[in-house]
Design an enzyme around this catalytic site. Structure first.
Site, PDB file in Angstrom:
ATOM      1  N   TYR A   1      -9.586  -2.045  -5.019  1.00  0.00           N
ATOM      2  CA  TYR A   1      -8.368  -1.050  -4.304  1.00  0.00           C
ATOM      3  C   TYR A   1      -8.009  -1.976  -3.066  1.00  0.00           C
ATOM      4  O   TYR A   1      -6.727  -2.015  -2.721  1.00  0.00           O
ATOM      5  CB  TYR A   1      -8.932   0.144  -4.270  1.00  0.00           C
TER       6      TYR A   1
ATOM      7  N   SER B   1      -2.231   1.688   2.275  1.00  0.00           N
ATOM      8  CA  SER B   1      -3.326   2.528   2.496  1.00  0.00           C
ATOM      9  C   SER B   1      -3.970   2.192   3.696  1.00  0.00           C
ATOM     10  O   SER B   1      -4.160   1.041   4.524  1.00  0.00           O
ATOM     11  CB  SER B   1      -4.330   2.440   1.346  1.00  0.00           C
TER      12      SER B   1
HETATM   13  N1  NAP Z   1      -3.974   9.896  -2.213  1.00  0.00           N
HETATM   14  C1  NAP Z   1      -4.457   8.999  -1.375  1.00  0.00           C
HETATM   15  O1  NAP Z   1      -5.493   9.350  -0.774  1.00  0.00           O
HETATM   16  C2  NAP Z   1      -3.848   7.707  -1.015  1.00  0.00           C
HETATM   17  C3  NAP Z   1      -4.298   7.313   0.304  1.00  0.00           C
HETATM   18  C4  NAP Z   1      -3.625   6.144   0.547  1.00  0.00           C
HETATM   19  C5  NAP Z   1      -2.923   5.350  -0.216  1.00  0.00           C
HETATM   20  N2  NAP Z   1      -2.379   5.991  -1.377  1.00  0.00           N
HETATM   21  C6  NAP Z   1      -1.349   5.368  -2.295  1.00  0.00           C
HETATM   22  O2  NAP Z   1      -0.336   6.182  -2.431  1.00  0.00           O
HETATM   23  C7  NAP Z   1       0.342   5.901  -3.632  1.00  0.00           C
HETATM   24  C8  NAP Z   1       0.668   6.985  -4.708  1.00  0.00           C
HETATM   25  O3  NAP Z   1      -0.578   7.641  -5.024  1.00  0.00           O
HETATM   26  P1  NAP Z   1      -0.873   9.223  -5.125  1.00  0.00           P
HETATM   27  O4  NAP Z   1      -1.909   9.557  -3.912  1.00  0.00           O
HETATM   28  O5  NAP Z   1       0.462   9.917  -4.655  1.00  0.00           O
HETATM   29  O6  NAP Z   1      -1.411   9.437  -6.351  1.00  0.00           O
HETATM   30  P2  NAP Z   1      -0.725   9.887  -7.738  1.00  0.00           P
HETATM   31  O7  NAP Z   1      -0.329  11.322  -7.608  1.00  0.00           O
HETATM   32  O8  NAP Z   1      -1.818   9.720  -8.816  1.00  0.00           O
HETATM   33  O9  NAP Z   1       0.672   9.148  -8.003  1.00  0.00           O
HETATM   34  C9  NAP Z   1       0.561   7.981  -8.326  1.00  0.00           C
HETATM   35  C10 NAP Z   1       2.073   7.703  -8.955  1.00  0.00           C
HETATM   36  O10 NAP Z   1       1.779   6.048  -9.318  1.00  0.00           O
HETATM   37  C11 NAP Z   1       2.385   6.126 -10.555  1.00  0.00           C
HETATM   38  N3  NAP Z   1       1.869   5.000 -11.207  1.00  0.00           N
HETATM   39  C12 NAP Z   1       0.629   4.665 -11.649  1.00  0.00           C
HETATM   40  N4  NAP Z   1       0.669   3.672 -12.406  1.00  0.00           N
HETATM   41  C13 NAP Z   1       1.850   3.007 -12.742  1.00  0.00           C
HETATM   42  C14 NAP Z   1       2.534   2.167 -13.414  1.00  0.00           C
HETATM   43  N5  NAP Z   1       1.846   1.126 -14.013  1.00  0.00           N
HETATM   44  N6  NAP Z   1       3.927   2.048 -13.168  1.00  0.00           N
HETATM   45  C15 NAP Z   1       4.735   3.022 -12.751  1.00  0.00           C
HETATM   46  N7  NAP Z   1       4.037   4.032 -12.052  1.00  0.00           N
HETATM   47  C16 NAP Z   1       2.959   4.141 -11.995  1.00  0.00           C
HETATM   48  C17 NAP Z   1       2.056   7.421 -11.192  1.00  0.00           C
HETATM   49  O11 NAP Z   1       3.069   7.914 -12.210  1.00  0.00           O
HETATM   50  P3  NAP Z   1       2.721   7.618 -13.936  1.00  0.00           P
HETATM   51  O12 NAP Z   1       1.551   7.838 -14.225  1.00  0.00           O
HETATM   52  O13 NAP Z   1       3.717   8.712 -14.438  1.00  0.00           O
HETATM   53  O14 NAP Z   1       3.495   6.408 -14.282  1.00  0.00           O
HETATM   54  C18 NAP Z   1       2.277   8.395 -10.139  1.00  0.00           C
HETATM   55  O15 NAP Z   1       3.575   8.788 -10.103  1.00  0.00           O
HETATM   56  C19 NAP Z   1      -0.675   4.955  -4.528  1.00  0.00           C
HETATM   57  O16 NAP Z   1      -0.129   3.633  -4.300  1.00  0.00           O
HETATM   58  C20 NAP Z   1      -1.827   4.943  -3.662  1.00  0.00           C
HETATM   59  O17 NAP Z   1      -2.575   3.807  -3.604  1.00  0.00           O
HETATM   60  C21 NAP Z   1      -2.833   7.442  -1.757  1.00  0.00           C
END
Ligand code: NAP
Length: 272
Positions: free
Chosen positions: A157, A144
Protein backbone atom coordinates in the site's frame (compact mmCIF):
# COMPACT_ATOMS: atom_id res chain seq x y z
CA UNK A 1 -2.70 33.46 -6.46
CA UNK A 2 -6.17 34.37 -7.76
CA UNK A 3 -9.10 32.17 -6.76
CA UNK A 4 -10.09 29.74 -9.52
CA UNK A 5 -13.83 29.93 -10.29
CA UNK A 6 -15.22 26.38 -10.16
CA UNK A 7 -18.73 26.99 -11.43
CA UNK A 8 -19.45 25.00 -14.63
CA UNK A 9 -15.95 23.43 -14.63
CA UNK A 10 -16.44 19.65 -14.89
CA UNK A 11 -14.54 17.20 -12.71
CA UNK A 12 -14.13 13.43 -13.10
CA UNK A 13 -13.83 11.58 -9.79
CA UNK A 14 -12.88 7.90 -9.60
CA UNK A 15 -13.92 5.83 -6.58
CA UNK A 16 -16.98 8.07 -6.22
CA UNK A 17 -19.30 5.27 -5.04
CA UNK A 18 -18.26 5.66 -1.37
CA UNK A 19 -16.03 7.36 1.17
CA UNK A 20 -13.69 10.17 0.14
CA UNK A 21 -14.71 10.09 -3.55
CA UNK A 22 -18.42 10.31 -2.76
CA UNK A 23 -17.96 13.12 -0.21
CA UNK A 24 -15.71 15.06 -2.61
CA UNK A 25 -18.22 14.62 -5.44
CA UNK A 26 -21.02 16.06 -3.32
CA UNK A 27 -18.88 19.04 -2.26
CA UNK A 28 -17.62 19.73 -5.81
CA UNK A 29 -21.22 19.65 -7.07
CA UNK A 30 -22.17 22.08 -4.29
CA UNK A 31 -19.38 24.37 -5.51
CA UNK A 32 -21.05 24.35 -8.96
CA UNK A 33 -18.88 21.77 -10.71
CA UNK A 34 -20.59 19.22 -12.98
CA UNK A 35 -19.38 15.86 -11.64
CA UNK A 36 -18.68 12.66 -13.56
CA UNK A 37 -18.76 9.85 -10.99
CA UNK A 38 -16.79 6.69 -11.80
CA UNK A 39 -16.45 3.36 -9.96
CA UNK A 40 -17.43 -0.30 -10.38
CA UNK A 41 -20.61 -0.33 -8.23
CA UNK A 42 -22.97 1.42 -10.63
CA UNK A 43 -25.98 1.07 -8.29
CA UNK A 44 -24.15 3.11 -5.65
CA UNK A 45 -23.03 5.65 -8.24
CA UNK A 46 -26.60 6.07 -9.48
CA UNK A 47 -27.74 6.80 -5.91
CA UNK A 48 -25.01 9.41 -5.39
CA UNK A 49 -25.70 11.03 -8.79
CA UNK A 50 -29.45 11.05 -8.07
CA UNK A 51 -29.04 12.80 -4.74
CA UNK A 52 -26.62 15.39 -6.20
CA UNK A 53 -29.13 16.17 -8.96
CA UNK A 54 -31.97 16.36 -6.42
CA UNK A 55 -29.93 18.92 -4.47
CA UNK A 56 -29.62 21.08 -7.62
CA UNK A 57 -26.20 19.89 -8.84
CA UNK A 58 -25.10 18.26 -12.09
CA UNK A 59 -23.87 14.68 -12.05
CA UNK A 60 -23.54 11.65 -14.29
CA UNK A 61 -22.39 8.15 -13.39
CA UNK A 62 -20.22 5.79 -15.40
CA UNK A 63 -19.18 2.24 -14.53
CA UNK A 64 -15.40 2.04 -14.58
CA UNK A 65 -12.80 -0.40 -13.29
CA UNK A 66 -9.69 1.77 -13.21
CA UNK A 67 -7.41 -1.22 -13.74
CA UNK A 68 -8.84 -1.41 -17.28
CA UNK A 69 -7.28 1.30 -19.43
CA UNK A 70 -10.11 1.26 -22.02
CA UNK A 71 -12.71 1.87 -19.29
CA UNK A 72 -10.70 4.87 -18.04
CA UNK A 73 -10.60 6.32 -21.55
CA UNK A 74 -14.38 5.78 -21.81
CA UNK A 75 -14.95 7.60 -18.49
CA UNK A 76 -12.99 10.64 -19.71
CA UNK A 77 -14.85 10.59 -23.06
CA UNK A 78 -18.17 10.38 -21.19
CA UNK A 79 -17.28 13.47 -19.15
CA UNK A 80 -16.56 15.44 -22.32
CA UNK A 81 -19.71 14.09 -24.05
CA UNK A 82 -22.04 14.94 -21.17
CA UNK A 83 -20.52 18.18 -19.84
CA UNK A 84 -18.69 19.48 -22.93
CA UNK A 85 -15.20 19.45 -21.37
CA UNK A 86 -13.13 18.23 -18.45
CA UNK A 87 -11.44 20.75 -16.16
CA UNK A 88 -10.27 18.51 -13.32
CA UNK A 89 -9.70 14.87 -12.43
CA UNK A 90 -9.48 13.39 -8.94
CA UNK A 91 -7.79 9.97 -9.24
CA UNK A 92 -9.11 8.64 -5.96
CA UNK A 93 -10.07 4.96 -6.50
CA UNK A 94 -7.99 2.68 -4.32
CA UNK A 95 -7.81 0.10 -1.57
CA UNK A 96 -5.47 -1.24 1.11
CA UNK A 97 -4.36 -4.68 2.25
CA UNK A 98 -2.19 -5.68 5.18
CA UNK A 99 0.59 -8.17 4.34
CA UNK A 100 4.27 -8.60 5.19
CA UNK A 101 6.73 -7.47 2.48
CA UNK A 102 7.71 -11.02 1.50
CA UNK A 103 4.07 -12.04 1.03
CA UNK A 104 3.30 -8.97 -1.07
CA UNK A 105 5.37 -9.76 -4.14
CA UNK A 106 2.71 -11.73 -6.02
CA UNK A 107 -0.96 -11.08 -6.52
CA UNK A 108 -1.34 -8.62 -3.63
CA UNK A 109 1.36 -6.30 -4.89
CA UNK A 110 0.24 -6.55 -8.53
CA UNK A 111 -3.42 -5.84 -7.68
CA UNK A 112 -2.52 -2.89 -5.51
CA UNK A 113 -0.31 -1.33 -8.18
CA UNK A 114 -2.85 -2.08 -10.93
CA UNK A 115 -5.58 -0.13 -9.13
CA UNK A 116 -3.84 2.41 -6.89
CA UNK A 117 -1.01 3.46 -9.20
CA UNK A 118 -1.65 2.33 -12.79
CA UNK A 119 -5.40 2.97 -12.40
CA UNK A 120 -4.69 6.59 -11.42
CA UNK A 121 -2.23 6.99 -14.28
CA UNK A 122 -4.67 5.59 -16.88
CA UNK A 123 -7.39 8.05 -15.96
CA UNK A 124 -4.96 10.98 -15.60
CA UNK A 125 -3.27 10.21 -18.93
CA UNK A 126 -6.59 10.28 -20.83
CA UNK A 127 -7.91 13.31 -18.94
CA UNK A 128 -4.74 15.20 -19.83
CA UNK A 129 -5.45 14.99 -23.57
CA UNK A 130 -8.37 17.50 -23.53
CA UNK A 131 -6.76 19.48 -20.68
CA UNK A 132 -3.54 20.00 -22.64
CA UNK A 133 -5.54 20.99 -25.73
CA UNK A 134 -7.35 23.58 -23.59
CA UNK A 135 -4.09 24.59 -21.84
CA UNK A 136 -5.94 24.52 -18.54
CA UNK A 137 -6.83 21.94 -15.91
CA UNK A 138 -6.15 20.44 -12.51
CA UNK A 139 -5.05 16.86 -11.76
CA UNK A 140 -5.35 15.54 -8.21
CA UNK A 141 -4.13 12.16 -6.96
CA UNK A 142 -5.53 10.70 -3.76
CA UNK A 143 -2.28 9.47 -2.23
CA UNK A 144 -2.01 9.05 1.55
CA UNK A 145 -0.04 10.24 4.56
CA UNK A 146 1.49 6.73 4.35
CA UNK A 147 3.17 7.68 1.06
CA UNK A 148 5.95 9.20 3.17
CA UNK A 149 6.95 6.13 5.24
CA UNK A 150 7.12 2.32 4.96
CA UNK A 151 4.67 1.11 7.56
CA UNK A 152 5.25 -2.51 8.70
CA UNK A 153 2.78 -4.91 7.02
CA UNK A 154 1.56 -2.15 4.65
CA UNK A 155 4.49 -2.07 2.23
CA UNK A 156 2.48 -2.73 -0.94
CA UNK A 157 0.00 0.00 0.00
CA UNK A 158 2.74 2.49 0.99
CA UNK A 159 4.65 1.79 -2.25
CA UNK A 160 1.53 2.32 -4.38
CA UNK A 161 0.78 5.60 -2.57
CA UNK A 162 4.41 6.78 -2.78
CA UNK A 163 4.32 6.02 -6.52
CA UNK A 164 1.29 8.31 -6.91
CA UNK A 165 3.01 10.99 -4.84
CA UNK A 166 6.20 10.84 -6.93
CA UNK A 167 4.24 10.87 -10.20
CA UNK A 168 2.36 13.96 -8.97
CA UNK A 169 5.60 15.72 -7.98
CA UNK A 170 7.18 15.16 -11.39
CA UNK A 171 4.02 15.96 -13.37
CA UNK A 172 3.60 19.18 -11.41
CA UNK A 173 6.77 20.52 -13.05
CA UNK A 174 6.27 18.87 -16.43
CA UNK A 175 2.81 20.39 -16.93
CA UNK A 176 3.09 23.78 -15.25
CA UNK A 177 4.04 25.64 -18.44
CA UNK A 178 0.92 24.21 -20.09
CA UNK A 179 -1.36 25.80 -17.48
CA UNK A 180 -2.16 22.49 -15.74
CA UNK A 181 -1.92 22.17 -11.96
CA UNK A 182 -1.06 18.86 -10.29
CA UNK A 183 -1.69 18.09 -6.62
CA UNK A 184 -1.33 15.08 -4.36
CA UNK A 185 -3.81 14.61 -1.52
CA UNK A 186 -2.53 13.01 1.71
CA UNK A 187 -5.46 12.08 3.96
CA UNK A 188 -4.83 10.67 7.42
CA UNK A 189 -7.16 7.94 8.75
CA UNK A 190 -10.58 8.61 7.29
CA UNK A 191 -13.83 6.97 8.40
CA UNK A 192 -14.83 5.06 5.22
CA UNK A 193 -15.32 1.48 4.00
CA UNK A 194 -11.56 1.32 3.41
CA UNK A 195 -10.78 -0.43 6.72
CA UNK A 196 -13.59 -3.02 6.46
CA UNK A 197 -12.42 -3.93 2.98
CA UNK A 198 -8.77 -4.05 4.06
CA UNK A 199 -9.74 -6.40 6.91
CA UNK A 200 -11.63 -8.77 4.59
CA UNK A 201 -8.85 -8.78 1.98
CA UNK A 202 -5.99 -9.32 4.47
CA UNK A 203 -5.01 -12.80 5.61
CA UNK A 204 -3.89 -11.58 9.00
CA UNK A 205 -4.16 -8.22 10.73
CA UNK A 206 -1.13 -7.20 12.78
CA UNK A 207 -1.00 -3.44 12.48
CA UNK A 208 -4.70 -2.57 12.37
CA UNK A 209 -5.01 1.03 11.20
CA UNK A 210 -8.72 1.28 11.85
CA UNK A 211 -8.45 1.79 15.61
CA UNK A 212 -9.53 5.14 16.97
CA UNK A 213 -6.70 7.58 16.56
CA UNK A 214 -6.52 11.29 17.13
CA UNK A 215 -6.12 11.61 13.37
CA UNK A 216 -9.36 9.83 12.36
CA UNK A 217 -11.73 12.18 10.54
CA UNK A 218 -14.82 12.04 8.31
CA UNK A 219 -14.45 11.88 4.49
CA UNK A 220 -16.03 15.34 4.17
CA UNK A 221 -12.88 16.81 5.71
CA UNK A 222 -10.86 15.46 2.77
CA UNK A 223 -13.55 16.62 0.33
CA UNK A 224 -13.44 20.17 1.71
CA UNK A 225 -9.63 20.21 1.45
CA UNK A 226 -9.87 19.06 -2.19
CA UNK A 227 -12.36 21.83 -3.04
CA UNK A 228 -10.07 24.39 -1.34
CA UNK A 229 -7.16 23.10 -3.44
CA UNK A 230 -9.23 23.33 -6.64
CA UNK A 231 -9.99 26.97 -5.75
CA UNK A 232 -6.42 27.81 -4.73
CA UNK A 233 -4.14 25.19 -6.31
CA UNK A 234 -1.25 23.88 -4.22
CA UNK A 235 1.16 20.99 -4.58
CA UNK A 236 0.18 18.92 -1.55
CA UNK A 237 -3.07 18.72 0.38
CA UNK A 238 -2.97 17.53 3.99
CA UNK A 239 -5.91 17.12 6.33
CA UNK A 240 -3.72 17.22 9.44
CA UNK A 241 -0.91 19.82 9.62
CA UNK A 242 0.36 18.07 12.78
CA UNK A 243 0.70 14.70 11.04
CA UNK A 244 2.30 16.41 8.07
CA UNK A 245 4.93 17.82 10.43
CA UNK A 246 5.41 14.46 12.24
CA UNK A 247 5.88 12.63 8.93
CA UNK A 248 8.30 15.30 7.73
CA UNK A 249 10.38 14.66 10.84
CA UNK A 250 9.97 10.89 10.30
CA UNK A 251 11.55 11.22 6.85
CA UNK A 252 14.64 13.00 8.18
CA UNK A 253 14.95 10.85 11.34
CA UNK A 254 14.41 7.23 10.14
CA UNK A 255 15.97 5.61 13.24
CA UNK A 256 13.68 7.51 15.59
CA UNK A 257 10.73 6.58 13.35
CA UNK A 258 11.71 2.90 13.54
CA UNK A 259 11.83 3.09 17.34
CA UNK A 260 8.38 4.71 17.48
CA UNK A 261 6.91 2.15 15.07
CA UNK A 262 8.39 -0.71 17.13
CA UNK A 263 6.82 0.77 20.27
CA UNK A 264 3.41 1.07 18.56
CA UNK A 265 3.66 -2.51 17.27
CA UNK A 266 4.60 -3.79 20.76
CA UNK A 267 1.63 -1.95 22.29
CA UNK A 268 -0.63 -3.68 19.77
CA UNK A 269 0.78 -7.06 20.77
CA UNK A 270 2.83 -7.64 17.61
CA UNK A 271 6.51 -6.99 18.35
CA UNK A 272 8.59 -6.24 15.24
N1 NAP B 1 -9.70 5.83 4.52
C1 NAP B 1 -8.48 6.22 4.82
O1 NAP B 1 -8.08 6.25 6.00
C2 NAP B 1 -7.56 6.71 3.74
C3 NAP B 1 -6.39 7.39 4.13
C4 NAP B 1 -5.51 7.82 3.14
C5 NAP B 1 -5.80 7.62 1.79
N2 NAP B 1 -6.94 6.95 1.45
C6 NAP B 1 -7.20 6.75 0.02
O2 NAP B 1 -8.44 7.33 -0.30
C7 NAP B 1 -8.96 6.71 -1.49
C8 NAP B 1 -10.44 6.44 -1.29
O3 NAP B 1 -10.59 5.49 -0.25
P1 NAP B 1 -11.75 5.60 0.85
O4 NAP B 1 -11.11 5.75 2.16
O5 NAP B 1 -12.78 6.56 0.43
O6 NAP B 1 -12.30 4.09 0.81
P2 NAP B 1 -13.63 3.47 0.17
O7 NAP B 1 -14.84 4.04 0.82
O8 NAP B 1 -13.42 1.99 0.24
O9 NAP B 1 -13.59 3.96 -1.34
C9 NAP B 1 -12.79 3.38 -2.30
C10 NAP B 1 -13.37 3.71 -3.66
O10 NAP B 1 -12.50 3.19 -4.66
C11 NAP B 1 -13.28 2.50 -5.60
N3 NAP B 1 -12.51 1.44 -6.24
C12 NAP B 1 -11.77 0.46 -5.66
N4 NAP B 1 -11.22 -0.33 -6.59
C13 NAP B 1 -11.60 0.18 -7.80
C14 NAP B 1 -11.37 -0.17 -9.16
N5 NAP B 1 -10.64 -1.26 -9.49
N6 NAP B 1 -11.94 0.59 -10.13
C15 NAP B 1 -12.69 1.66 -9.83
N7 NAP B 1 -12.95 2.05 -8.57
C16 NAP B 1 -12.42 1.31 -7.58
C17 NAP B 1 -14.47 1.95 -4.82
O11 NAP B 1 -15.59 1.80 -5.71
P3 NAP B 1 -16.15 0.42 -6.29
O12 NAP B 1 -15.90 -0.65 -5.28
O13 NAP B 1 -17.59 0.73 -6.51
O14 NAP B 1 -15.42 0.22 -7.58
C18 NAP B 1 -14.73 3.09 -3.86
O15 NAP B 1 -15.58 4.04 -4.45
C19 NAP B 1 -8.10 5.46 -1.72
O16 NAP B 1 -7.20 5.72 -2.78
C20 NAP B 1 -7.34 5.30 -0.41
O17 NAP B 1 -6.09 4.70 -0.60
C21 NAP B 1 -7.82 6.50 2.38
Amino acid sequence: MARVPLHDRPILITGASSGIGEATARLCAKAGMPVLLAARRTDRLAEVAGSIIKAGGRAEAVGCDVSDEAQCRRAVERCVEVFGSIYAVFANAGFGVEAPVLESDGAIFDDMMKVNYHGSMHVVRYALEPMRAARSGHVLFCSSCLSKIGLPFYSAYCISKAAQDYAARALRHELRAEGIRVSSVHPTSTRTEFFDLARTRSRDIKFDLSGRTAFMHPPEKVGRAVVRCLRRPRGEVWTSPLLRFILGVAVICPETTDRVLRRIARKRGHPV
